[in-house]
Each structure stands twice: as C-alpha cells, then as structure tokens.
Design a protein around this motif. Structure first.
Motif, PDB file in Angstrom:
ATOM      1  N   ALA A  78      10.895  13.182  -0.659  1.00  0.00           N
ATOM      2  CA  ALA A  78      10.138  12.234   0.171  1.00  0.00           C
ATOM      3  C   ALA A  78      10.864  10.890   0.218  1.00  0.00           C
ATOM      4  CB  ALA A  78       8.737  12.050  -0.413  1.00  0.00           C
ATOM      5  N   ILE A  79      10.920  10.326   1.401  1.00  0.00           N
ATOM      6  CA  ILE A  79      11.541   9.017   1.575  1.00  0.00           C
ATOM      7  C   ILE A  79      10.517   7.959   1.198  1.00  0.00           C
ATOM      8  CG2 ILE A  79      12.603   7.433   3.214  1.00  0.00           C
ATOM      9  CD1 ILE A  79      14.219   9.975   2.724  1.00  0.00           C
ATOM     10  N   VAL A  80      10.810   7.224   0.142  1.00  0.00           N
ATOM     11  CA  VAL A  80       9.892   6.183  -0.324  1.00  0.00           C
ATOM     12  C   VAL A  80      10.555   4.835  -0.053  1.00  0.00           C
ATOM     13  CG1 VAL A  80       8.906   5.144  -2.412  1.00  0.00           C
ATOM     14  CG2 VAL A  80       8.714   7.618  -2.015  1.00  0.00           C
ATOM     15  N   GLY A  81       9.845   3.988   0.684  1.00  0.00           N
ATOM     16  CA  GLY A  81      10.414   2.681   1.011  1.00  0.00           C
ATOM     17  C   GLY A  81       9.526   1.953   1.997  1.00  0.00           C
ATOM     18  N   ALA A  82      10.140   0.993   2.707  1.00  0.00           N
ATOM     19  CA  ALA A  82       9.374   0.251   3.712  1.00  0.00           C
ATOM     20  C   ALA A  82       8.898   1.228   4.773  1.00  0.00           C
ATOM     21  CB  ALA A  82      10.244  -0.837   4.331  1.00  0.00           C
ATOM     22  N   LYS A  83       7.651   1.092   5.173  1.00  0.00           N
ATOM     23  CA  LYS A  83       7.086   2.016   6.148  1.00  0.00           C
ATOM     24  C   LYS A  83       6.415   1.252   7.273  1.00  0.00           C
ATOM     25  CE  LYS A  83       8.254   5.942   4.352  1.00  0.00           C
ATOM     26  NZ  LYS A  83       7.433   6.722   3.467  1.00  0.00           N
ATOM     27  N   ARG A  84       5.927   2.001   8.218  1.00  0.00           N
ATOM     28  CA  ARG A  84       5.274   1.391   9.373  1.00  0.00           C
ATOM     29  C   ARG A  84       3.762   1.420   9.194  1.00  0.00           C
ATOM     30  NH1 ARG A  84       6.205   4.370  14.191  1.00  0.00           N
ATOM     31  NH2 ARG A  84       5.886   6.117  12.770  1.00  0.00           N
ATOM     32  N   ILE A  85       3.113   0.522   9.872  1.00  0.00           N
ATOM     33  CA  ILE A  85       1.650   0.540   9.897  1.00  0.00           C
ATOM     34  C   ILE A  85       1.200   1.854  10.542  1.00  0.00           C
ATOM     35  CG2 ILE A  85      -0.346  -0.527  11.061  1.00  0.00           C
ATOM     36  CD1 ILE A  85       1.068  -3.233  10.543  1.00  0.00           C
ATOM     37  N   GLY A  86       0.191   2.481   9.951  1.00  0.00           N
ATOM     38  CA  GLY A  86      -0.329   3.731  10.522  1.00  0.00           C
ATOM     39  C   GLY A  86       0.256   4.970   9.877  1.00  0.00           C
ATOM     40  N   ASP A  87       1.394   4.815   9.154  1.00  0.00           N
ATOM     41  CA  ASP A  87       1.915   5.954   8.386  1.00  0.00           C
ATOM     42  C   ASP A  87       1.018   6.198   7.174  1.00  0.00           C
ATOM     43  OD1 ASP A  87       4.097   6.297  10.030  1.00  0.00           O
ATOM     44  OD2 ASP A  87       5.517   5.272   8.690  1.00  0.00           O
ATOM     45  N   TYR A  88       1.182   7.373   6.564  1.00  0.00           N
ATOM     46  CA  TYR A  88       0.499   7.618   5.297  1.00  0.00           C
ATOM     47  C   TYR A  88       1.153   6.785   4.205  1.00  0.00           C
ATOM     48  CZ  TYR A  88      -1.632  11.915   7.198  1.00  0.00           C
ATOM     49  OH  TYR A  88      -2.350  12.821   7.925  1.00  0.00           O
ATOM     50  N   PRO A  89       0.378   6.298   3.238  1.00  0.00           N
ATOM     51  CA  PRO A  89       0.991   5.617   2.080  1.00  0.00           C
ATOM     52  C   PRO A  89       1.881   6.597   1.309  1.00  0.00           C
ATOM     53  CG  PRO A  89      -1.396   5.247   2.159  1.00  0.00           C
ATOM     54  CD  PRO A  89      -1.091   6.317   3.163  1.00  0.00           C
ATOM     55  N   PHE A  96      -4.384   5.032   5.888  1.00  0.00           N
ATOM     56  CA  PHE A  96      -3.020   4.830   6.413  1.00  0.00           C
ATOM     57  C   PHE A  96      -2.551   3.419   6.070  1.00  0.00           C
ATOM     58  CE2 PHE A  96      -5.348   7.585   9.453  1.00  0.00           C
ATOM     59  CZ  PHE A  96      -4.776   8.779   9.037  1.00  0.00           C
ATOM     60  N   ASN A  97      -1.231   3.249   6.143  1.00  0.00           N
ATOM     61  CA  ASN A  97      -0.666   1.933   5.853  1.00  0.00           C
ATOM     62  C   ASN A  97      -1.229   0.867   6.786  1.00  0.00           C
ATOM     63  OD1 ASN A  97       0.985   3.238   4.055  1.00  0.00           O
ATOM     64  ND2 ASN A  97       2.762   3.292   5.423  1.00  0.00           N
ATOM     65  N   ASN A  98      -1.658  -0.240   6.178  1.00  0.00           N
ATOM     66  CA  ASN A  98      -1.998  -1.406   6.994  1.00  0.00           C
ATOM     67  C   ASN A  98      -1.144  -2.584   6.493  1.00  0.00           C
ATOM     68  OD1 ASN A  98      -3.161  -2.152   4.608  1.00  0.00           O
ATOM     69  ND2 ASN A  98      -5.278  -1.891   5.329  1.00  0.00           N
ATOM     70  N   LYS A  99      -1.323  -3.743   7.110  1.00  0.00           N
ATOM     71  CA  LYS A  99      -0.501  -4.913   6.762  1.00  0.00           C
ATOM     72  C   LYS A  99      -0.640  -5.265   5.289  1.00  0.00           C
ATOM     73  CE  LYS A  99       0.472  -7.603  10.853  1.00  0.00           C
ATOM     74  NZ  LYS A  99       0.546  -8.939  11.425  1.00  0.00           N
ATOM     75  N   LYS A 100      -1.870  -5.177   4.798  1.00  0.00           N
ATOM     76  CA  LYS A 100      -2.135  -5.546   3.406  1.00  0.00           C
ATOM     77  C   LYS A 100      -1.352  -4.620   2.470  1.00  0.00           C
ATOM     78  CE  LYS A 100      -6.166  -5.866   0.265  1.00  0.00           C
ATOM     79  NZ  LYS A 100      -6.360  -4.489  -0.232  1.00  0.00           N
ATOM     80  N   TYR A 101      -1.406  -3.302   2.750  1.00  0.00           N
ATOM     81  CA  TYR A 101      -0.696  -2.349   1.900  1.00  0.00           C
ATOM     82  C   TYR A 101       0.803  -2.626   1.928  1.00  0.00           C
ATOM     83  CZ  TYR A 101       1.480   1.984   0.353  1.00  0.00           C
ATOM     84  OH  TYR A 101       2.265   2.906  -0.293  1.00  0.00           O
ATOM     85  N   LEU A 102       1.316  -2.840   3.126  1.00  0.00           N
ATOM     86  CA  LEU A 102       2.769  -3.039   3.233  1.00  0.00           C
ATOM     87  C   LEU A 102       3.201  -4.299   2.483  1.00  0.00           C
ATOM     88  CD1 LEU A 102       3.491  -1.932   6.928  1.00  0.00           C
ATOM     89  CD2 LEU A 102       3.753  -0.620   4.813  1.00  0.00           C
ATOM     90  N   ALA A 103       2.389  -5.339   2.556  1.00  0.00           N
ATOM     91  CA  ALA A 103       2.737  -6.586   1.852  1.00  0.00           C
ATOM     92  C   ALA A 103       2.668  -6.374   0.339  1.00  0.00           C
ATOM     93  CB  ALA A 103       1.789  -7.695   2.290  1.00  0.00           C
ATOM     94  N   GLU A 104       1.633  -5.674  -0.118  1.00  0.00           N
ATOM     95  CA  GLU A 104       1.505  -5.416  -1.567  1.00  0.00           C
ATOM     96  C   GLU A 104       2.641  -4.550  -2.077  1.00  0.00           C
ATOM     97  OE1 GLU A 104      -2.344  -3.786  -2.392  1.00  0.00           O
ATOM     98  OE2 GLU A 104      -3.367  -5.697  -1.995  1.00  0.00           O
ATOM     99  N   ARG A 105       2.982  -3.512  -1.302  1.00  0.00           N
ATOM    100  CA  ARG A 105       4.078  -2.631  -1.713  1.00  0.00           C
ATOM    101  C   ARG A 105       5.386  -3.408  -1.823  1.00  0.00           C
ATOM    102  NH1 ARG A 105       4.826   2.718  -0.925  1.00  0.00           N
ATOM    103  NH2 ARG A 105       6.985   2.373  -1.442  1.00  0.00           N
ATOM    104  N   GLU A 106       5.631  -4.316  -0.855  1.00  0.00           N
ATOM    105  CA  GLU A 106       6.870  -5.099  -0.897  1.00  0.00           C
ATOM    106  C   GLU A 106       6.870  -5.994  -2.127  1.00  0.00           C
ATOM    107  OE1 GLU A 106       9.719  -4.951   0.581  1.00  0.00           O
ATOM    108  OE2 GLU A 106      10.380  -6.678  -0.603  1.00  0.00           O
ATOM    109  N   ASN A 107       5.700  -6.421  -2.515  1.00  0.00           N
ATOM    110  CA  ASN A 107       5.579  -7.280  -3.675  1.00  0.00           C
ATOM    111  C   ASN A 107       5.838  -6.493  -4.968  1.00  0.00           C
ATOM    112  OD1 ASN A 107       5.079  -9.963  -4.309  1.00  0.00           O
ATOM    113  ND2 ASN A 107       3.007  -9.469  -5.044  1.00  0.00           N
ATOM    114  N   GLU A 108       5.236  -5.339  -5.052  1.00  0.00           N
ATOM    115  CA  GLU A 108       5.334  -4.531  -6.274  1.00  0.00           C
ATOM    116  C   GLU A 108       6.584  -3.670  -6.314  1.00  0.00           C
ATOM    117  OE1 GLU A 108       1.769  -2.270  -6.219  1.00  0.00           O
ATOM    118  OE2 GLU A 108       0.529  -3.904  -7.003  1.00  0.00           O
ATOM    119  N   LEU A 109       7.029  -3.263  -5.146  1.00  0.00           N
ATOM    120  CA  LEU A 109       8.132  -2.299  -5.026  1.00  0.00           C
ATOM    121  C   LEU A 109       7.792  -1.032  -5.828  1.00  0.00           C
ATOM    122  CD1 LEU A 109      11.106  -4.817  -5.215  1.00  0.00           C
ATOM    123  CD2 LEU A 109      10.024  -3.849  -3.167  1.00  0.00           C
TER     124      LEU A 109
END
Lengths: 453, 453
Positions: B251-262, B431-444
């Motif tokens: 599985a490709i784990v990394g930056a994703k788009r809004i609407g994708d699965y986490p 699904f991924n939203n802005k909040k999730y993407l920002a948190e993921r970028e923070n935590e990596l």
C-alpha cells in the motif's frame, strides 16, 4: 531475459505425419502388403478394454511424435527402464502391436514384410514389420506402471487386476510385431467427435489463426462440474506476460469403464462451457485424443504432455490424482514428477528440465472447493474456512444424476446438466453400461471409405 | 531450461542500506553537519502534497535501490531523457531534495557540506551535498510525465494542474541539493503502520522464513472490494511450476487527496482479507511503501516494480489505469510498457528485457466484474455475458459508504466493511478530509527519538 513466448516446438523437433491422404497412393500401399489382419480389441473378462487402432491413429497423426510405430524389443526395454525412445526423447509407455501366436502362425509374416491392418472390414493402415518378438504380458504390465520396491517415490501399492491399466497390459497377446505404421485409408471421424478432432498440425494452425501464443491444456475424462471449471479457468492465469491466450480441453476418447460418462456427453458438456459463455468461445477449444486410458498418473501425465505439446500447448495443469484410479500411486505423483522428477523412472529432474525432455511447463494446482463463507468456488491455498468448505465430489454428482435430480448451480452449470440429459435421452442411459461399451467398440470413432483392392 | 525460480536479485544487484542503527554513530554523524534544516512539506494551494522525508525513508531503507540520494543535474537529465540512473539502471522519477532560494541563502551551505535534516524537531538524516543547482519546476513536471508530442505511445492529453502528480513536481522549490542521504536517527514507525513496515531486507527475510520462492505484488491505494480481491487472488495463479507461493499487497502510504480512504483504513482493510480467511494469512502479507503518489501510470509502475523487486517480488499485477488519474495516459499505458516497451521513454523493449532493466515479470490482467449468470466474480476474457455483467465501481461503493449503507457481500466483504467503520469511528470520517490531511502531515508515519546533539 527471453522475450515473448510462442508455441513450443513439437516433441522431438518435428511432427510425425504418417497418413497417406492421396487415395490412389494409399490403395497402392495397401495392395503391396504381404498379408492382411483384422484389428481386434484387447479383451479383459470378455470386455473390450483397448483397441490398438487408437494408438495407430494417435501415432500417425503426430500426437505421439516422435514415436512412429510399434516398438522394437530394444526400444521397449529402454521405455521400461528409462522412459525414453531409442532416439533419447522422453516417452512414457510401450507402444506395441500385439498379436496371438495362432494369428501369427496363420499370417505367416516375417521381418521385412508389410502387414495390411483392416478395421471395420476396410483397409486402414500398414505395418512394416521390422522385428517379431515375444513378451510376457504380466511382466509388461508390472514394469510399465512400476512397483513399490523399484519406484518408491510414487508407487504406494503393487499393481494388480483391480487396476484397469494393469488389466490392459496384462491382456496383451504374447507376440509383438514391431515397425512403423502408415494409415493408408484416411478415416472420417464420426459425429460428434469430428468437430473436436484437432490433430497436432491442425491444432497448431487453429491456435495461430486465433492469435494464441500461450495455451494451457486440461486433461478430462469427465463432465465438468463447477470445480473442474474453476480449475480450468484459474490455472489459465499462468502465462507469459499475461494469462494464457487459450485454454484447451483435451478429452480422452476410447475404451471406458462401466459407470463413466459416455464420451459424447463429455465432449459436448465441455463445449457447453464455452457455448454458455462461462469461458469465451474465442478463448476455449475442446479437442480429443484417441487413447484407451491406462490410469498411469505420473506416466499418463507424460503421455498427455507429449500429445499436448505436439498440439502446440505451452502449459499443462496437473492436479491431484491425475489420470489415477485406486491407491497405487501417490495422490500427487504427477505433481512430484513435474516438480522434482522421479529418478527411478529416469527423471532426476522434472521432464521440462532433462535433456530430450518436454518443453511444456507445468502448472501444479492444489484444490478447489465451494465455500459458503467465501460465497464462491475457492482455492485451497486461499480459503481458510476449514469448517465451512464443501468439496466437489464427482460420485456425489453422478448419484444425483442417476436419481434424475437437477444438481444445484453451485455444483454444475444448468447448461452442462442439460447436455448430460440430451445424451441420456439419445443413448438411453446417463452412464456407460455394457451395451454402450459393446456398441462403441463396434462403431469406434471413425468410418473408413470402401477401398477395393 | 532453467530450473525453479528463487527470489530475484535487488535492482542494481544489491540493496541500498543507508540507515545508521547505532545511536552513538548516528549522533556523531549528525553532530558533524555544517548546517541544520527542518524538512518542510511541499505545498500546493496551501495543502501538503508531498514530504521529501518519505523519499529519504524509501531510499535509505533500500526500496529505491540502487538510488542513494538526491540526484545531480546530470542524473536528473538522464532520468528525464532515458529513465535511467547514471549507473545505467532503470529508474523512472527524479529524486530531488529541493529547497527555496531564501532557505538556501540562510543555510549558507556549499558543495561538500553536510546538511543535517530535522523532522518533527529531531535530527533525522544527513545529506552530503555533492552539487547545488537550479530547476524550473513546471518544466520538471512536464518532462517527468511526458507530453502527447514527445510520448505519443502513452500520453494522450497534456498534463496540467488538474493532475495531482503534476502539481507535486510543479510545486518543488527552485534549488536542488544533490547528494546521498543517510538516516542518522533510526525512526520508529507509528501504529498501525508499524506492523506493515517491511523494508526490502526484512521483506526478503520474511519471504524466506515463509518458504516463498515466487511472490506476486499488488499495488493499492484503496480499500479492497471483491473485484480487487479477485484480481489479487487470480493474478497469483501465475508462478513458476505452480501458482505463486506468496501474495503481497504493497500500500502506498503518504500524502493523499481529499475523499480518498485514510491510509489506516486501507492497510487494515487489506489485512482483514487474510484475517477473515479469504486468502490464508500464511500466503498473504500486507506491506507499505512510503511515497507520495505521483499518479504516473507507466512511470509509477516502474517505481512500483523497483520497490517491489527490491522487496523480493517476482511478479507484478498490472491492471488498467495503474496508479492513474484523469485522461492523461492511455488506460493501458502500464500494460503497454510491460508488454512492448515505450521507446520514447527509453524502452524499446519491456523493462524486463532491456539491459539494466528489472527482473520482475509482468502479469498484465484484464478486468473482473460480477456476473449474475456466472453467479460469481468473473474475468473479462472468460465471461461472455455482455448484458448481465456488472462492473465494480469504486465511486459507487464510496457513495454507499458515505450514506452509511452496508454494501452487499458480492461487492465488499462484511469484515472489510467493518474495518472501514472502525476507522470511521476513530477518525470521525470515512474518507480523508482537510483536517485528517493536516493532522497526518503533522504526525507523519514515524516518531523519532529525542537525540540531543
């Protein structure tokens, strides 16, 4: 690395073609014979268990290339010891024209003579006699299949007269006429077998016409249930850079046992799989091989490989109990041969890796079963639901059919079942009985034109 | 003929290993740096679309062997022209450490300097600077993916800012620091990614422990529906002399788009396929690759091949629209590359057939759909029921989920659906939203030990 695959060369390098298609040339050849002999079936307990005409057909049309006829004593010995022809090419079984001492005396033929073989009252083939020698049929049968002592890798129980292949060989006549066969009266295949008749040259032309570079073959002597279908379709995901272009079913047509499905039912039931669209007709071809099953598991797999590589097949699916019957061979004997070889049969490596071996690659498959948890036919290496799984049982399905019960669609496709019923109506019985076997032996699979000599 | 297959060699012959595991040695190396830089995400429209730390991880742990760091200008040019490293080995994408002009001025580093890269406030890796040069990010983006003019075999539409991979490259900073990376502070993978973390050396050891000689890999960035599962299981019938011993999902784990699965949902949903017994756990392994998807279809397939061959994988399934998005590439671009090559990308033959190419073999698959006539998930090359077939649609399934509808079992396994729900409850959204993407970028995906220099 090698680039894309193409159809493999014939076994031995070129296809044997010993069929005289020009009627005048055939007639001349027939007329030149020194004696005439009417082919008789091999009988066991009064029942026909083999007809050498099928071997003559398979040899002369190239299925058994590079074998060209009935084997000499030296070649027979090499087959039994090393499973190789004198030309070194791998070959599993004796091919012999056997005849009784009385018949031999009547014929008065000698080495160097040409014997005309008649079938259904017509000239069929000639045998150019190179050698006349004696065999001990029981010894032939034992050595053909192997023994637990000599072949411990795969033979578990000594062969005896409960094994139909053993009975075939042990019922051979004691005299052998060795020499090449030539068909002098081109036969006409009877319906419905005619449309499944793809001798190697024709099969290869058909594969090429369809643009197939990779083809996988399936052995059958059964009406396909859904488990067979899954095996066939899933094995075909092997290939080169993509799944196999083509799938062929190669049905063994010949002497059969009571209780088996009639050959007519088998070939049309397999054809129905593509007619009904479970595999596209463009990707699927049902074909036949004229051969009286010897039930020789690993050895039978070698014969199947020879015939099918000659047809242009690149891969062969080997499952458990391949062409097997009874406890004689290890359940996975064919897979053992194709994975590691069987040194006592002359294979210290698998048949595709030995010198003068086959080019066809194995696809050794585990099992399929129906799993209600997976809600589908699943593969034993995938499905982990040991409690839920339901094995396909051919005898269970036959018992349903015998009772006139329409089998559930998860077991047998309705169209396939209807094909069983169609032939049941035509033949009057769903499975082979004595009457059918006697009629089949009488009619055989071919007709021969009237050839007045 | 070759005998049995074993795991392929790493790409380039040996695995790159640039992780200092001895904390004292790592600390010394970190302390020897000439400057310190805090890694920043690449932003597009204010959203994180890439973090170079993932490239550093994938390079230093050997996924991208033989690539060892950020590319020099000459190597970048070779990649863009011929998709090869200066050492000749095939490699699809630029790997660059980009930095803004302002940051470069602040750092005051020069060629020959060692730069300490910090992540989440901690020393992470060093970059030994070999060259400092400028790029034009838009030109980089265009040349990375190709153009309809230059690459007519596979590029159908000019790339633009509707393509997320184009946006990644065109958002790079203008300065590049080229040089090898070394991880000096061994990271700890966060849960749940830790149990899916199989860097190449560990993956190979695990395959060997399991007795796998043949392994097929599947790319994923999705929760598996039944069609994905069929693709995965059926592609695995390719193999050597029998179907593949092992199936890995990578599985490709990394930056994703809004609407994708986490990513958490994706990896655990795939794992559930084996926990629930649809593929035996002993035959199935879910793994991850840290990488910000570029959606480069044929080029992405090459990157996937490099990473997975390094992991020890022998075959790779390529389907339609591999790692693709939008109308830019031909739907079958990856299959075209792996069947015939793409000369304009530097491949006059497929990647397994060129010099310095890959050893991994392709398994180019057509489609699966559900067919009520076949009563199962069937393959487009088998099922001939054009009217009955029902395609699997990822967006349809996502719309069911968004509505809280339990999808039918013929579309998604109930256990897989429950995994989606589990993470939905944890994260508060399916699904991924802005909040999730920002948190993921923070935590990596990693934590770093406190390393006091």
């Amino acid at each position: 690395m090698e680039l894309k695959m193409t159809l493999p060369l014939p076994h031995g390098g070129r296809l044997v073609d010993r069929v005289v298609t020009n009627p005048r040339a055939g007639k001349k050849m027939a007329a030149s014979a020194d004696a005439v002999y009417d082919i008789k079936p091999t009988l066991y307990n009064g029942m026909p268990v083999r007809n050498v005409y099928r071997e003559i057909m398979s040899i002369c049309y190239g299925f058994f290339s590079p074998c060209e006829g009935s084997m000499t004593k030296a070649e027979l010995e090499r087959i039994l010891k090393e499973r190789r022809l004198l030309s070194n090419w791998v070959f599993p079984y004796p091919m012999l024209f056997d005849i009784s001492e009385e018949d031999l005396k009547k014929l008065k033929v000698q080495e160097g003579d040409r014997l005309l073989l008649r079938l259904k009252g017509q000239p069929f083939a000639v045998l150019d006699i190179e050698e006349i020698y004696q065999i001990d049929p029981k010894d032939l049968a034992t050595r053909t299949f192997g023994t637990p002592q000599a072949n411990p890798e795969v033979v578990k129980v000594a062969f005896d007269n409960k094994h139909p292949g053993y009975n075939i060989y042990s019922s051979y006549n004691r005299c052998v006429l060795a020499g090449k066969y030539t068909i002098v009266n081109e036969p006409k295949m009877r319906s419905p077998f005619d449309r499944f008749w793809y001798p190697p040259a024709k099969a290869r032309a058909e594969f090429q016409r369809r643009g197939w570079n990779t083809v996988i073959a399936h052995q059958t002597r059964n009406v396909p249930h859904v488990g067979h279908e899954a095996l066939m379709r899933n094995a075909a995901y092997i290939g080169d850079i993509k799944p196999c272009d083509g799938i062929i079913v190669n049905a063994i047509v010949g002497a059969k046992r009571i209780g088996d499905y009639p050959d007519e039912t088998i070939v049309e039931a397999h054809e129905m799989v593509n007619i009904a669209g479970y595999v596209k007709p463009s990707r699927h071809l049902v074909t036949i091989l004229l051969w009286d099953m010897r039930y020789g598991n690993p050895l039978e797999s070698l014969l199947h490989a020879v015939a099918r590589q000659n047809m242009g097949v690149s891969f062969h699916m080997w499952g458990r109990d391949h062409a097997a019957l009874g406890p004689y061979y290890d359940t996975y004997a064919a897979q053992i041969l194709w994975e590691n070889g069987v040194p006592s049969f002359g294979f210290d490596k698998p048949p595709y890796a030995v010198d003068y071996g086959l080019l066809m690659r194995p696809q050794n498959m585990a099992e399929f079963w129906y799993c209600p948890k997976c809600t589908e036919v699943t593969y034993s290496e995938n499905c982990n639901h040991d409690k839920e799984r339901q094995r396909f049982s051919g005898s269970f399905i036959r018992s349903l059919l015998a009772e006139g019960v329409f089998p559930p669609a998860v077991i047998m496709r309705p169209e396939v079942y209807k094909t069983v019923v169609k032939w049941w109506k035509i033949l009057g019985y769903p499975f082979n009985n004595k009457k059918y076997l006697a009629e089949r032996e009488n009619e055989l699979e071919i007709d021969l034109a009237d050839m007045k000599l």
